[in-house]
Design a protein around this motif. Sequence first.
Motif, PDB file in Angstrom:
ATOM      1  N   LEU A  20       1.283  -1.522  -0.072  1.00  0.00           N
ATOM      2  CA  LEU A  20      -0.066  -0.228   0.381  1.00  0.00           C
ATOM      3  C   LEU A  20       0.771   1.265  -0.148  1.00  0.00           C
ATOM      4  CD1 LEU A  20      -2.534  -0.339   2.033  1.00  0.00           C
ATOM      5  CD2 LEU A  20      -3.205  -0.184   0.088  1.00  0.00           C
ATOM      6  N   GLY A  21       1.937   0.977   1.023  1.00  0.00           N
ATOM      7  CA  GLY A  21       2.778   2.176   0.491  1.00  0.00           C
ATOM      8  C   GLY A  21       3.389   2.828  -0.514  1.00  0.00           C
ATOM      9  N   ILE A  22       3.809   1.246  -1.288  1.00  0.00           N
ATOM     10  CA  ILE A  22       4.085   1.731  -2.989  1.00  0.00           C
ATOM     11  C   ILE A  22       3.598   2.187  -3.056  1.00  0.00           C
ATOM     12  CG2 ILE A  22       5.628   0.311  -4.765  1.00  0.00           C
ATOM     13  CD1 ILE A  22       6.784  -1.260  -2.626  1.00  0.00           C
ATOM     14  N   ILE A  23       2.349   1.900  -3.421  1.00  0.00           N
ATOM     15  CA  ILE A  23       1.291   1.888  -4.081  1.00  0.00           C
ATOM     16  C   ILE A  23       0.965   3.926  -4.104  1.00  0.00           C
ATOM     17  CG2 ILE A  23      -1.235   2.140  -5.118  1.00  0.00           C
ATOM     18  CD1 ILE A  23      -0.854  -1.461  -4.565  1.00  0.00           C
ATOM     19  N   GLN A  24       0.883   3.885  -2.916  1.00  0.00           N
ATOM     20  CA  GLN A  24       0.325   5.158  -2.629  1.00  0.00           C
ATOM     21  C   GLN A  24       1.659   5.944  -2.965  1.00  0.00           C
ATOM     22  OE1 GLN A  24       1.431   6.455   1.871  1.00  0.00           O
ATOM     23  NE2 GLN A  24       0.443   7.878   1.433  1.00  0.00           N
ATOM     24  N   SER A  25       2.952   5.866  -3.347  1.00  0.00           N
ATOM     25  CA  SER A  25       4.877   6.409  -3.470  1.00  0.00           C
ATOM     26  C   SER A  25       4.262   6.395  -4.819  1.00  0.00           C
ATOM     27  CB  SER A  25       5.263   6.158  -3.554  1.00  0.00           C
ATOM     28  OG  SER A  25       5.681   5.777  -2.289  1.00  0.00           O
ATOM     29  N   PHE A  48      16.812  13.544  -4.609  1.00  0.00           N
ATOM     30  CA  PHE A  48      16.916  11.863  -4.718  1.00  0.00           C
ATOM     31  C   PHE A  48      16.904  11.713  -3.456  1.00  0.00           C
ATOM     32  CE2 PHE A  48      20.428  13.743  -7.486  1.00  0.00           C
ATOM     33  CZ  PHE A  48      20.085  12.414  -9.162  1.00  0.00           C
ATOM     34  N   ASP A  49      16.812  12.331  -2.717  1.00  0.00           N
ATOM     35  CA  ASP A  49      15.589  11.585  -0.701  1.00  0.00           C
ATOM     36  C   ASP A  49      14.415  10.921  -1.423  1.00  0.00           C
ATOM     37  OD1 ASP A  49      17.308  12.865   1.202  1.00  0.00           O
ATOM     38  OD2 ASP A  49      17.078  13.449   1.758  1.00  0.00           O
ATOM     39  N   TYR A  50      13.981  11.714  -2.054  1.00  0.00           N
ATOM     40  CA  TYR A  50      12.273  10.882  -1.979  1.00  0.00           C
ATOM     41  C   TYR A  50      12.788   9.204  -2.688  1.00  0.00           C
ATOM     42  CZ  TYR A  50       7.567   9.856  -3.561  1.00  0.00           C
ATOM     43  OH  TYR A  50       6.297   9.280  -3.860  1.00  0.00           O
ATOM     44  N   PHE A  51      13.703   9.353  -3.420  1.00  0.00           N
ATOM     45  CA  PHE A  51      14.246   7.869  -4.584  1.00  0.00           C
ATOM     46  C   PHE A  51      14.832   7.070  -3.733  1.00  0.00           C
ATOM     47  CE2 PHE A  51      12.760  10.882  -7.846  1.00  0.00           C
ATOM     48  CZ  PHE A  51      11.338  10.364  -8.476  1.00  0.00           C
ATOM     49  N   LEU A  55      13.428   3.509  -2.731  1.00  0.00           N
ATOM     50  CA  LEU A  55      14.389   2.173  -3.141  1.00  0.00           C
ATOM     51  C   LEU A  55      14.483   1.322  -1.745  1.00  0.00           C
ATOM     52  CD1 LEU A  55      15.355   1.113  -4.730  1.00  0.00           C
ATOM     53  CD2 LEU A  55      18.178   2.415  -4.600  1.00  0.00           C
ATOM     54  N   LEU A  56      14.726   2.141  -0.608  1.00  0.00           N
ATOM     55  CA  LEU A  56      14.841   1.360   0.483  1.00  0.00           C
ATOM     56  C   LEU A  56      13.523   0.566   1.144  1.00  0.00           C
ATOM     57  CD1 LEU A  56      17.093   3.531   2.768  1.00  0.00           C
ATOM     58  CD2 LEU A  56      17.540   1.930   1.428  1.00  0.00           C
ATOM     59  N   ILE A  57      12.446   1.272   0.943  1.00  0.00           N
ATOM     60  CA  ILE A  57      10.723   0.341   1.223  1.00  0.00           C
ATOM     61  C   ILE A  57      10.810  -0.804  -0.017  1.00  0.00           C
ATOM     62  CG2 ILE A  57       8.753   1.116   0.833  1.00  0.00           C
ATOM     63  CD1 ILE A  57       9.236   4.002   2.119  1.00  0.00           C
ATOM     64  N   ILE A  58      10.826  -0.409  -1.295  1.00  0.00           N
ATOM     65  CA  ILE A  58      11.355  -1.909  -1.884  1.00  0.00           C
ATOM     66  C   ILE A  58      12.400  -2.483  -1.827  1.00  0.00           C
ATOM     67  CG2 ILE A  58      10.999  -2.330  -5.201  1.00  0.00           C
ATOM     68  CD1 ILE A  58      10.293   0.593  -5.373  1.00  0.00           C
ATOM     69  N   SER A  59      13.157  -2.368  -1.290  1.00  0.00           N
ATOM     70  CA  SER A  59      14.140  -2.632  -0.722  1.00  0.00           C
ATOM     71  C   SER A  59      13.377  -4.098   0.018  1.00  0.00           C
ATOM     72  CB  SER A  59      15.905  -2.603  -0.658  1.00  0.00           C
ATOM     73  OG  SER A  59      16.069  -2.073  -1.421  1.00  0.00           O
ATOM     74  N   ILE A  97      21.520  -5.597   4.619  1.00  0.00           N
ATOM     75  CA  ILE A  97      22.497  -4.507   3.811  1.00  0.00           C
ATOM     76  C   ILE A  97      21.287  -3.174   3.698  1.00  0.00           C
ATOM     77  CG2 ILE A  97      22.398  -4.026   1.481  1.00  0.00           C
ATOM     78  CD1 ILE A  97      23.427  -6.632   0.480  1.00  0.00           C
ATOM     79  N   VAL A  98      19.742  -3.270   3.981  1.00  0.00           N
ATOM     80  CA  VAL A  98      19.072  -2.686   3.880  1.00  0.00           C
ATOM     81  C   VAL A  98      19.463  -1.344   4.784  1.00  0.00           C
ATOM     82  CG1 VAL A  98      16.702  -2.288   3.636  1.00  0.00           C
ATOM     83  CG2 VAL A  98      17.159  -3.060   2.556  1.00  0.00           C
ATOM     84  N   GLY A  99      18.937  -2.192   6.275  1.00  0.00           N
ATOM     85  CA  GLY A  99      19.702  -2.020   7.183  1.00  0.00           C
ATOM     86  C   GLY A  99      20.335  -0.747   7.593  1.00  0.00           C
ATOM     87  N   THR A 100      21.765  -1.442   6.923  1.00  0.00           N
ATOM     88  CA  THR A 100      23.009  -0.459   7.602  1.00  0.00           C
ATOM     89  C   THR A 100      23.055   0.320   6.767  1.00  0.00           C
ATOM     90  OG1 THR A 100      24.567  -2.802   7.595  1.00  0.00           O
ATOM     91  CG2 THR A 100      25.267  -1.013   6.617  1.00  0.00           C
ATOM     92  N   ILE A 101      22.226   0.174   5.080  1.00  0.00           N
ATOM     93  CA  ILE A 101      22.712   1.694   4.221  1.00  0.00           C
ATOM     94  C   ILE A 101      21.350   2.465   5.119  1.00  0.00           C
ATOM     95  CG2 ILE A 101      21.697   2.271   1.912  1.00  0.00           C
ATOM     96  CD1 ILE A 101      22.606  -0.325   1.120  1.00  0.00           C
TER      97      ILE A 101
END
Length: 157
Positions: A20-25, A48-51, A55-59, A97-101
């Motif tokens: 739902l969050g991705i669809i909202q985005s 690029f902050d938004y993207f 990208l982290l959410i999609i990961s 990886i996502v948590g570290t980034i």
Amino acid sequence: MNKLKILFGIIALLLFGYTLGIIQSIILLDNYQLIVDARKSEMIFGEFDYFIDKLLIISICAGLIICLKCIYEILKKGFFTIISKKHMKYAGYIFLIVGTISAILDSIRFFAGNLRGVLLNNILIGLLVGLLGFIVLIIADMARTGYQLKSENDLTI
């Protein structure tokens, strides 16, 4: 196995929420410039902050999908299968990886921005996701050992 079924349901709900969050985005992408203008003072990486955040959410969503596949495999065929240990390993690496980034990016935002209270929580959440990934990798290693023992046991019989 009942606890795994509950975990399966919880991960499915999390995946639904992230979807739902991705669809909202995607819907809000039409208003991207308004979002950028409204948050311009908070942005460290510019437009690029938004993207980067999306990208982290999609990961994370991809990691949840792999976790869902892993738990489904465990429920159908048992703990010690090749596929379940591979899925655990992939999900662990994704979360690590996502948590570290995320923690690194939020640390940069923390020291460069003015939203210290909010971003400190984000850093801790990123570290928690990284820790979750590390724990999943440890469990994947235990599953690998269990699979080897099970294979040796099957050969003995």
